[in-house]
Write an enzyme that holds these catalytic residues in place. Sequence first.
Site, mmCIF file in Angstrom:
data_model
loop_
_atom_site.group_PDB
_atom_site.id
_atom_site.type_symbol
_atom_site.label_atom_id
_atom_site.label_comp_id
_atom_site.label_asym_id
_atom_site.label_seq_id
_atom_site.Cartn_x
_atom_site.Cartn_y
_atom_site.Cartn_z
ATOM 1 N N CYS A 103 -5.720 2.950 -2.307
ATOM 2 C CA CYS A 103 -4.315 3.006 -1.905
ATOM 3 C C CYS A 103 -4.093 4.124 -0.890
ATOM 4 C CB CYS A 103 -3.410 3.135 -3.123
ATOM 5 S SG CYS A 103 -1.700 2.643 -2.780
ATOM 6 N N HIS A 199 -5.013 -1.139 -6.521
ATOM 7 C CA HIS A 199 -5.376 -0.158 -7.542
ATOM 8 C C HIS A 199 -6.350 -0.764 -8.553
ATOM 9 C CE1 HIS A 199 -2.732 3.325 -6.744
ATOM 10 N NE2 HIS A 199 -2.000 2.429 -6.116
ATOM 11 N N GLU A 201 -8.213 0.661 -10.571
ATOM 12 C CA GLU A 201 -8.209 1.398 -11.837
ATOM 13 C C GLU A 201 -7.167 0.884 -12.813
ATOM 14 O OE1 GLU A 201 -4.838 3.376 -9.740
ATOM 15 O OE2 GLU A 201 -6.743 2.471 -9.147
#
Length: 239
Positions: A103, A199, A201
Amino acid sequence: METDVRWGVWQHQAAVLPAGYHRLVQRAGGTALLLPPDADERAREIVSRLDGLVLSGGPDVEPARYGAGPEPECGPPDPARDAWELALARAALEQRVPVLGICRGMQILNVLLGGTLVQHLEGHRGEPGVFAEHAVRPVAGTRLAAILPEPVTVPTYHHQAVARVAAGLVPGAHAEDGTVEALELPPGEHPFALAVQWHPEEGRDVRVMRALVDAARAGTHSGPGPEARTAASPSPAAG
């Protein structure tokens, strides 16, 4: 980035990073280290000790970094964090240390190499603090397409994006509205320099992070045994 945090009866400044980042590194087979803010001139020395670097999400990059003035929707600047992460990214490229931008990390890489950013766009995040999802389509023949050969649905939370792609970088994926969703340096330019606008994660797909860990293992930097050391610069929020 340092920010005020509270735990128990204490309130102090702390360098913080959402747990999703180090958990993703660990799920991908790496050993996660956090890099608190430091003097910019120490970036080369610090990166020289790493096997891989993750540039995490976070606040908006200061528009002055890419020759623009702030628009009304642009968030408050964090010059110290910008300087630190630009120094880390520059050191990783110079020393050919594998690097993954996430990002804001993708925007940092683009700005470092001379690109610009769109300061506000709609449709790439949910309500405040809530991740949205959308599809991204990898570009055939890119490093990202070798990692993600089919279109995927990804977690997303950003209101800025790449405008002019920096010279040397190659778009690796696009959203349905045409937004650049990944950037990379060709393999001949760097062993592994990849960045994604989404993202990972926040999802279950470890393939992008596993590619970084594999590149870190294969690199010339010494590692702590069978696992690769991957460090991330702390950030208090998704970017």
